[in-house]
Design a protein around this motif. Structure first.
Motif, PDB file in Angstrom:
ATOM      1  N   LEU A 186       0.830  -1.203   0.000  1.00  0.00           N
ATOM      2  CA  LEU A 186       0.000   0.000   0.000  1.00  0.00           C
ATOM      3  C   LEU A 186       0.864   1.252   0.000  1.00  0.00           C
ATOM      4  CD1 LEU A 186      -2.680   1.439   0.073  1.00  0.00           C
ATOM      5  CD2 LEU A 186      -2.768   1.097   2.551  1.00  0.00           C
ATOM      6  N   GLU A 187       1.966   1.238   0.753  1.00  0.00           N
ATOM      7  CA  GLU A 187       2.875   2.385   0.757  1.00  0.00           C
ATOM      8  C   GLU A 187       3.467   2.626  -0.620  1.00  0.00           C
ATOM      9  OE1 GLU A 187       5.888   2.114   3.700  1.00  0.00           O
ATOM     10  OE2 GLU A 187       4.490   2.103   5.382  1.00  0.00           O
ATOM     11  N   ARG A 188       3.884   1.546  -1.291  1.00  0.00           N
ATOM     12  CA  ARG A 188       4.467   1.697  -2.635  1.00  0.00           C
ATOM     13  C   ARG A 188       3.434   2.242  -3.614  1.00  0.00           C
ATOM     14  NH1 ARG A 188       7.175  -3.204  -1.297  1.00  0.00           N
ATOM     15  NH2 ARG A 188       5.616  -4.448  -2.422  1.00  0.00           N
ATOM     16  N   LEU A 189       2.200   1.775  -3.495  1.00  0.00           N
ATOM     17  CA  LEU A 189       1.150   2.256  -4.393  1.00  0.00           C
ATOM     18  C   LEU A 189       0.855   3.729  -4.134  1.00  0.00           C
ATOM     19  CD1 LEU A 189      -0.903   1.679  -6.592  1.00  0.00           C
ATOM     20  CD2 LEU A 189      -2.491   0.855  -4.829  1.00  0.00           C
ATOM     21  N   ARG A 190       0.814   4.124  -2.873  1.00  0.00           N
ATOM     22  CA  ARG A 190       0.602   5.536  -2.554  1.00  0.00           C
ATOM     23  C   ARG A 190       1.686   6.407  -3.176  1.00  0.00           C
ATOM     24  NH1 ARG A 190      -0.689   4.359   3.789  1.00  0.00           N
ATOM     25  NH2 ARG A 190      -2.986   4.362   3.711  1.00  0.00           N
ATOM     26  N   GLU A 191       2.917   5.951  -3.078  1.00  0.00           N
ATOM     27  CA  GLU A 191       4.023   6.704  -3.652  1.00  0.00           C
ATOM     28  C   GLU A 191       3.945   6.740  -5.176  1.00  0.00           C
ATOM     29  OE1 GLU A 191       7.570   5.022  -2.069  1.00  0.00           O
ATOM     30  OE2 GLU A 191       7.143   5.659  -0.017  1.00  0.00           O
ATOM     31  N   LEU A 192       3.551   5.621  -5.768  1.00  0.00           N
ATOM     32  CA  LEU A 192       3.465   5.526  -7.225  1.00  0.00           C
ATOM     33  C   LEU A 192       2.491   6.542  -7.802  1.00  0.00           C
ATOM     34  CD1 LEU A 192       4.171   3.915  -9.854  1.00  0.00           C
ATOM     35  CD2 LEU A 192       2.192   2.467  -9.335  1.00  0.00           C
ATOM     36  N   VAL A 193       1.361   6.738  -7.127  1.00  0.00           N
ATOM     37  CA  VAL A 193       0.327   7.634  -7.652  1.00  0.00           C
ATOM     38  C   VAL A 193       0.348   8.994  -6.954  1.00  0.00           C
ATOM     39  CG1 VAL A 193      -1.131   5.692  -8.290  1.00  0.00           C
ATOM     40  CG2 VAL A 193      -1.471   6.786  -6.071  1.00  0.00           C
ATOM     41  N   HIS A 194       1.395   9.243  -6.140  1.00  0.00           N
ATOM     42  CA  HIS A 194       1.545  10.510  -5.418  1.00  0.00           C
ATOM     43  C   HIS A 194       0.333  10.801  -4.538  1.00  0.00           C
ATOM     44  CE1 HIS A 194       5.029  11.181  -7.941  1.00  0.00           C
ATOM     45  NE2 HIS A 194       4.273  11.031  -9.015  1.00  0.00           N
TER      46      HIS A 194
END
Length: 209
Positions: A186-194
């Protein structure tokens, strides 16, 4: 093709979130200013399904009803993972649907355009059409009505995997089929989509917690 108007959307939102930690349900976690588990429901609002069913558990606090869903509670999804599939397909069968689309609430990037491609690829009443990232088949997946009786007999944690492997596969961008099983994902996805949560929530890498 099978028309959306003849198809029931079943949103599976009753998982135990075992790999995510002691949070109740990962689907309640914030992502892009709404609960993670609500994104698929919102993304597919414009698809004119015959009916929409959300299979939830007491852990999930999301209210799917305002988004047009019949909400069915699976009080013990851990004992039999396929029970959520059975509950959803039973609703579809009762509605006289020509097909069911099974979608997972922890896949927040699925689009309406992809669902339409699944419907377009379904060419008979025994069609099985799954999604693919070009490597392996996965949900969302469409099952035409000839498979309803089989789906209603599924038990255990394998669900509809064998049917999905043997069916037709529609390839889409791997980013669209991301599913969230762990806090790190979830953290990586949040970062991916800003996502703003990547900057503000304690415990995220960019927040420094």
């Amino acid at each position: 093709m099978i028309a959306a108007e003849d198809t029931v959307l079943v949103l599976l939102a009753a998982g135990k979130s075992a790999r995510f930690g002691d949070v109740g349900s990962k689907l309640n976690e914030p992502f892009l200013a709404r609960p993670l588990g609500l994104h698929v429901a919102v993304a597919l609002e414009a698809v004119p399904f015959k009916h929409r069913v959300a299979i939830t558990s007491p852990r999930c606090t999301i209210d799917f009803a305002p988004h047009g869903f019949q909400v069915v509670s699976n009080d013990d999804p851990v004992a039999d993972m396929a029970s959520s599939v059975r509950l959803g397909v039973a609703c579809a069968q009762k509605c006289g649907a020509s097909a069911v689309v099974l979608a997972l609430a922890d896949m927040p990037r699925v689009t309406a355009a992809h669902i339409h491609r699944l419907l377009d690829a379904a060419d008979s009443d025994d069609a099985v059409v799954a999604s693919s990232d070009g490597i392996s088949p996965k949900p969302p997946a469409l099952f035409a009505c000839a498979h309803f009786d089989t789906l209603l007999t599924l038990t255990g944690d394998q669900g509809a995997r064998d049917l999905i492997r043997a069916g037709r596969h529609v390839v889409t961008n791997a980013a669209e089929l991301i599913d969230v099983d762990t806090v790190e994902e979830l953290e990586r996805l949040r970062e991916l989509v800003h996502a703003p949560e990547a900057l503000t929530l304690p415990g995220t890498r960019r927040h420094g917690g």
